[in-house]
Each structure stands twice: as C-alpha cells, then as structure tokens.
Design an enzyme around this catalytic site. Structure first.
Site, mmCIF file in Angstrom:
data_model
loop_
_atom_site.group_PDB
_atom_site.id
_atom_site.type_symbol
_atom_site.label_atom_id
_atom_site.label_comp_id
_atom_site.label_asym_id
_atom_site.label_seq_id
_atom_site.Cartn_x
_atom_site.Cartn_y
_atom_site.Cartn_z
ATOM 1 N N ASP A 4 -9.907 2.269 1.891
ATOM 2 C CA ASP A 4 -9.954 1.686 3.239
ATOM 3 C C ASP A 4 -10.671 2.620 4.209
ATOM 4 O O ASP A 4 -11.288 2.172 5.177
ATOM 5 C CB ASP A 4 -8.543 1.408 3.757
ATOM 6 N N LYS A 58 0.803 -1.226 0.000
ATOM 7 C CA LYS A 58 0.000 0.000 0.000
ATOM 8 C C LYS A 58 0.835 1.275 0.000
ATOM 9 O O LYS A 58 0.474 2.263 -0.645
ATOM 10 C CB LYS A 58 -0.970 -0.016 1.180
#
Length: 308
Positions: A118, A82
């Site tokens: 997220d 990420k």
C-alpha cells in the site's frame, strides 16, 4: 529512500509450475485485484496460474493461511484483515511493521513474509499525478493527510518514499491521532495534527500533496471547495475514494486545474509489487493498467515515466 520492501523470490521455473494466489477480505466480491493479477500472469506467460477472491474475515485469516499448501505463491489482503495478516506472518518488512498492517503475504521457508505494498500504491499514484519538489521559495516539503486510520498510516510511508519532509494530519479528535503521529515519527516525518475545526489556510498553503483517506461522503462540496482553494498551484490531490466518481474533492481540484489521483491508481501501483513478490518477475505494468482501465469509467492516470 528505501522503504523496506520484502525480497523477491527466485523466479527459476516460474513459468513451468502452476501456482495459486488470492485476495482475502470481507466483503471481497467487488475487488478488482483479480483483474490486475490475472492480466499480469497472462502477460508474463504464467500458464496455469490462478487468482481468486476469497471471503475471509480478520478472525478467519490465521487459520486459513495456516491451512494452505505449497501450491500457493502469495496472498493479497484487503480490509478487514490487514492487521491480522501482519500478526499471522512469521516475519515482516520493516515498512509493514511501521505501518502496523500488511496487504501482502508471501510463503518463505515454511512461514509467511508480510509486506505493505500500500505504501507503493500511494507513492506511485502521487508520482503518476506529477508530484514534484516544491519551489525554492517554499520553506518545507509538506503534505496534508485527511484522516488518521489504516490508509493514512500507509499514506505516510508513501509520502516518505517520495521525499516529503513533514505532514499535517487533519482529524476529528487530535488525541485519537496519537498512533498515526507515531507512525509519522517512525518514518522520520515532521508531524502535527489539527482538528477540522482548527484547520486554517496556512495549513494547506505550502502542501505539495493533499491525500484524502476519509470514507466516501465525509467531504461535501462546500468543504472540498475550501480545502482546494487554499492549496498552492503546484499541489496534487490523491482521493482514496473512487466510487461514486467524481468525488466533491476531485471535482473541486479539477476545477482549479490540479491533477487528481484516485484509489484505483493506488490499487494499480500497489499491485505491481505484489505481482513481483509472488512471481519473481517484473510486473507487466502496461498490461495491468489496460486491464484495470477496461473495468471502470473512473479515469486512471498514465503510468509515470520511470526514473533513470
């Protein structure tokens, strides 16, 4: 409150042109993202669209992304890539920059735009759990986050999105939480960090949400009982762990009658934004919910009623 989502692409012709998408991670074989995205593309009538799982480390991610052609509609990114995804992108939403990580890459004008859905995953899971404004007798709309890693940083964005005003981080070493506290500051949250040894009942007494971002096995039954006992009756619990289920924290919360959201609820709600950014079409939420529920014995929360 706006969370700086990446803009949606134009959707003209989306159903006529087959496109490719994938989730990158290592390990990635266990990922349920293909289930969600394939169900979405089928429900949207996107014939020929594919979504696969690609084993890819953080070190391999930049060259993999640079080697993709124009047939790609987007990439989902899971651990450990990420941060590398954010660094590889040519531009990024401000929420991805604030969190310091990206789980979504979408091609735009010869480059890649990074986003962090997220944040939506946490906010959506908490809304599904029924998180609500605190009673007027409570002085602050606080949340407690267990842990200070990458998931905790995304959780801070989600808590800001649902209107929380302050957060208490519970960590092993308060000095090592400085980076996560800085993320909370950037989201405009009042913040403080306490160690597990210093955690007191008053730190939990006004929390409307308890979010656990620590690894599986970090919270045993004794600690879970102590955490849940000090929460108010209006609190909800989000445990990012979903296997094995129920976790000690989930079991303790259920015994008290508190609603519990899981990491699968987070996964579901973060996927909605990815599908919309990849396709330019509204995510078929019910179809995606049904598809994910069919893969697991862990209960999913019902989708929240949309706000009018």
């Amino acid at each position: 409150m706006s969370t700086g989502r990446a803009p949606l692409p134009a959707c003209s012709g989306a159903r006529r042109v087959p496109r490719r998408a994938a989730v990158l991670g290592s390990p990635v074989a266990h990922s349920r993202s293909p289930v969600l995205h394939r169900a979405a593309y089928a429900a949207l009538g996107l014939d020929g669209w594919t979504y696969e799982a690609v084993e890819c480390t953080a070190e391999e991610l930049p060259s993999f992304v640079r080697g993709l052609d124009g047939s790609w509609a987007g990439l989902s990114v899971t651990m450990p890539g990420k941060r590398a995804a954010l660094e590889t992108a040519s531009s990024a939403s401000w929420r991805a920059r604030r969190v310091g990580a990206a789980n979504t890459l979408v091609p735009r004008e010869g480059g890649w735009v990074a986003d962090c859905t997220d944040v939506d995953g946490v906010a959506g899971a908490l809304r599904a759990a029924g998180v609500r404004d605190v009673p007027p007798t409570v002085s602050a709309a606080d949340a407690v986050v267990l842990g200070s890693g990458a998931t905790a940083c995304a959780a801070l964005g989600g808590l800001d999105d649902i209107g929380c005003e302050g957060v208490t981080l519970v960590v092993r070493d308060a000095q090592r939480a400085a980076g996560t506290l800085a993320v909370a500051r950037d989201f405009g949250l009042a913040r403080r960090a306490v160690t597990w040894a210093d955690l007191a009942p008053r730190d939990l007494a006004d929390a409307r949400a308890l979010v656990n971002t620590t690894p599986a096995g970090s919270i045993d039954a004794e600690l879970a009982d102590r955490l849940v006992a000090d929460l108010p009756s209006f609190a909800v619990v989000l445990d990012a762990v979903y296997h094995p289920w129920p976790t000690p924290l989930a079991a303790a919360a259920a015994t008290r009658g508190l609603t519990v959201a899981t990491g699968l609820d987070m996964l579901l709600h973060q996927a909605f934004g990815q599908v919309e950014q990849f396709t330019g079409l509204p995510a078929p939420r019910e179809a995606m919910h049904r598809a994910l529920a069919a893969t697991t014995d862990t209960p999913l929360l019902p989708l929240p009623v949309p706000l009018l």
